[in-house]
Design a protein around this motif. Sequence first.
Motif, PDB file in Angstrom:
ATOM      1  N   CYS A   1       0.819  -1.219   0.000  1.00 41.80           N
ATOM      2  CA  CYS A   1       0.000   0.000   0.000  1.00 41.80           C
ATOM      3  C   CYS A   1       0.851   1.266   0.000  1.00 41.80           C
TER       4      CYS A   1
ATOM      5  N   ASP B   1       2.749   2.107   2.625  1.00 41.90           N
ATOM      6  CA  ASP B   1       3.050   2.474   4.011  1.00 41.90           C
ATOM      7  C   ASP B   1       4.426   1.934   4.406  1.00 41.90           C
TER       8      ASP B   1
ATOM      9  N   HIS C   1      -3.579  -7.175   5.340  1.00 38.50           N
ATOM     10  CA  HIS C   1      -2.205  -7.017   4.833  1.00 38.50           C
ATOM     11  C   HIS C   1      -1.358  -6.143   5.764  1.00 38.50           C
ATOM     12  N   CYS C   2      -2.015  -5.354   6.612  1.00 40.28           N
ATOM     13  CA  CYS C   2      -1.274  -4.510   7.566  1.00 40.28           C
ATOM     14  C   CYS C   2      -0.619  -5.406   8.619  1.00 40.28           C
TER      15      CYS C   2
ATOM     16  N   CYS D   1      -1.531   3.096   8.596  1.00 40.09           N
ATOM     17  CA  CYS D   1      -2.906   3.156   9.074  1.00 40.09           C
ATOM     18  C   CYS D   1      -3.063   2.593  10.496  1.00 40.09           C
TER      19      CYS D   1
ATOM     20  N   ALA E   1      -2.076  -1.048  10.772  1.00 38.80           N
ATOM     21  CA  ALA E   1      -0.628  -1.266  10.827  1.00 38.80           C
ATOM     22  C   ALA E   1      -0.120  -0.994  12.236  1.00 38.80           C
TER      23      ALA E   1
ATOM     24  N   LYS F   1      -7.775  -4.884   5.972  1.00 34.09           N
ATOM     25  CA  LYS F   1      -6.585  -4.469   6.714  1.00 34.09           C
ATOM     26  C   LYS F   1      -5.686  -5.654   7.079  1.00 34.09           C
TER      27      LYS F   1
ATOM     28  N   LEU G   1       2.441  -6.830   7.105  1.00 28.57           N
ATOM     29  CA  LEU G   1       3.549  -5.871   7.058  1.00 28.57           C
ATOM     30  C   LEU G   1       4.277  -5.833   8.406  1.00 28.57           C
TER      31      LEU G   1
HETATM   32 FE1  FES Z   1      -0.951   0.165   4.528  1.00 30.38          FE
HETATM   33 FE2  FES Z   1      -2.430  -0.589   6.530  1.00 30.38          FE
HETATM   34  S1  FES Z   1      -3.094   0.343   4.708  1.00 30.38           S
HETATM   35  S2  FES Z   1      -0.317  -0.863   6.284  1.00 30.38           S
END
Ligand code: FES
Length: 141
Positions: free
Chosen positions: A50, A52, A119-120, A76, A79, A117, A123
Motif C-alpha cells: 500500500c 506504508d 495485509h497490515c 494506518c 498497521a 486491513k 507488514l
Molecule cells: Fe498500509 Fe495498513 S493500509 S499498512
Amino acid sequence: MITESTISNAERKMLSEAGYGDPAINYYLEKKYMGTIENADIISQKIGSCGDIMKVYIKIDDNNIINDVRYEITGCAGAISAAMAAVDLAKGKTIEDALKINDGDIFKVLKNIPEKKHHCIQLAVKTMHKGIKEYKIEKAL
Ligand code: FES
C-alpha cells in the motif's frame, strides 16, 4: 468543550464500527511501542504494498532473547495496532521463536480487524522477521 477523551471516544466508536476489536483499538490509541531504541541491535525497514512504511528497532541480549522492540510507522490504524501486538508477542522470546510468530497469532491478539486491513498485519510481521533474518546473517547464527 472538546477534550482528549472526547476525541478518543469518537475515534474508538469509529474504529469499532469499522470492524476493529477492542484490543486492536487499545493498541492503536495507546501506541505504547511506537518510537526508536538507542543502540538497537537490529534496525530494519519494509514498505507495504500500500506504500506504508514500517521501521523496526530490536534489542537482543547475549542469549538471543528479544528484550525490547519499537516500531516507527507511517501507516494506518491497522498497521499500528498489528505492530504493537507483535511487540507484545515477541518480547521475551528467542529470535527463533519470534520468527515463528505469524499473522494468525497477531489476529488472535487483536480479536478483530477489518478484512481489507489484513495485509497490515502481514507488514508488521514481515518487517520484524526481515530484521531478525538480517541479524542472523550478520551474526552467522
Ligand atoms: Fe498500509 Fe495498513 S493500509 S499498512
